[in-house]
Enzyme design. Structure first.
Site, PDB file in Angstrom:
ATOM      1  N   ASP A 155     -10.479  25.514 -30.900  1.00  0.00           N
ATOM      2  CA  ASP A 155     -10.538  24.056 -30.746  1.00  0.00           C
ATOM      3  C   ASP A 155     -10.828  23.634 -29.306  1.00  0.00           C
ATOM      4  OD1 ASP A 155      -8.104  24.902 -29.711  1.00  0.00           O
ATOM      5  OD2 ASP A 155      -6.912  24.009 -31.297  1.00  0.00           O
TER       6      ASP A 155
ATOM      7  N   ASN B 237       5.235  21.994 -35.120  1.00  0.00           N
ATOM      8  CA  ASN B 237       5.053  21.258 -36.381  1.00  0.00           C
ATOM      9  C   ASN B 237       4.250  22.060 -37.410  1.00  0.00           C
ATOM     10  OD1 ASN B 237       2.487  21.210 -35.367  1.00  0.00           O
ATOM     11  ND2 ASN B 237       2.261  18.992 -35.340  1.00  0.00           N
TER      12      ASN B 237
ATOM     13  N   HIS C  30       1.251  23.448 -36.879  1.00  0.00           N
ATOM     14  CA  HIS C  30      -0.220  23.422 -36.781  1.00  0.00           C
ATOM     15  C   HIS C  30      -0.761  24.780 -36.331  1.00  0.00           C
ATOM     16  CE1 HIS C  30      -0.481  21.849 -32.326  1.00  0.00           C
ATOM     17  NE2 HIS C  30      -0.320  23.132 -32.376  1.00  0.00           N
TER      18      HIS C  30
ATOM     19  N   GLU D 254      -3.201  19.604 -38.040  1.00  0.00           N
ATOM     20  CA  GLU D 254      -1.871  18.997 -38.021  1.00  0.00           C
ATOM     21  C   GLU D 254      -1.331  18.814 -39.443  1.00  0.00           C
ATOM     22  OE1 GLU D 254      -0.685  19.050 -35.234  1.00  0.00           O
ATOM     23  OE2 GLU D 254      -1.727  17.946 -33.676  1.00  0.00           O
TER      24      GLU D 254
END
Ligand code: PGA
Length: 241
Positions: free
Chosen positions: A67, A136, A138, A143
């Site tokens: 990313d 979280n 990811h 996400e």
């Protein structure tokens, strides 16, 4: 899946680098999927050492990063392009023409994302994808509540991610709100996946990822379905395993 529990971060990094090094020795023209964040830094340091000792070469390797922040140019010290040069590429014999990171300044997101996917497929797919994991759940910047079938696309960063990554910026306001990320499908199409997690703050998400429900609310949980997953965690991240 194979789960390896390392004594500490140093051992985790050594084990991860050994797996990547053996990949390069067995297939010098490997396609590596690379990750940013704090977790892989030790692995990259170990790979640099192995390269300097003459054990491994990156001269025929192709890389694709997971990313890049949307809106940051590659010379911005907070860009993942800069991170990769600083932490790995500047210290090894990689051919820059074979390094791929999404262009965070693209004017045509759709074209950029499609071209990125096409390049990965054109290289025969990713042989081994290195992953960190967000608190979280990811992976890349996929996400919670992401679509599992997504390929490389523009994502909105989760508030938790923005706060977690604010440590690298002057303040939280400076953290980009969007990024271009490989999708879950892109990641799952990798032939092998190497997931790393270190520290107690990752213990719960590591448990949920490996043994919880497979759900887009925990994007990494889909990795349970990957046929060739290796997980390396240190003792603190393995607290609930
Ligand atoms: P970290 O980030 O390695 O800095 O904890 C991991 C991630 O957010 O994917």
């Amino acid at each position: 899946m194979k789960v390896i529990i390392a004594r500490d971060y140093k051992e985790l990094s050594k084990k991860a680098s050994s797996i990547l090094a053996s990949q390069l020795i067995l297939k010098p023209e490997s396609v590596l999927g690379l990750a940013t964040g704090s977790t892989p830094i030790g692995t990259y340091e170990e790979l640099i050492k192995l390269h300097k000792q003459g054990v491994i070469s990156f001269s025929s390797v192709t890389t694709f990063n997971l990313d890049e922040y949307y809106g940051l140019d590659s010379n911005n010290p907070n860009s993942y392009s800069y991170f990769m040069r600083d932490k790995l590429f500047n210290h090894i014999d990689i051919d820059n023409n074979r390094v791929h990171i999404p262009n965070g300044l693209t004017k045509d997101i759709q074209k950029e994302c499609q071209a990125y996917e096409k390049k990965i497929i054109g290289k025969g797919g990713i042989d081994i994808q290195l992953l960190g994991i967000g608190r979280n759940g990811h992976i890349g910047f996929n996400e919670p509540d992401i679509k599992f079938e997504a390929i490389t696309h523009l994502v909105n960063l989760d508030t938790d991610t923005i706060y977690a990554n604010a440590r690298f910026f002057k303040d939280v306001k400076g953290v980009p709100k969007k990024a271009i990320s490989m999708g879950i499908k892109t990641i799952m199409n990798s032939k092998k996946i190497l997931l790393l997690a270190s520290g107690e703050e990752k213990a719960q998400i590591v448990y949920d990822t490996l043994y919880g429900k497979i759900t887009p609310e925990t994007p990494a949980s889909v990795l349970q379905l990957h046929p060739n997953l290796i997980v390396i965690v240190d003792k603190q991240a393995a607290k609930y395993l």
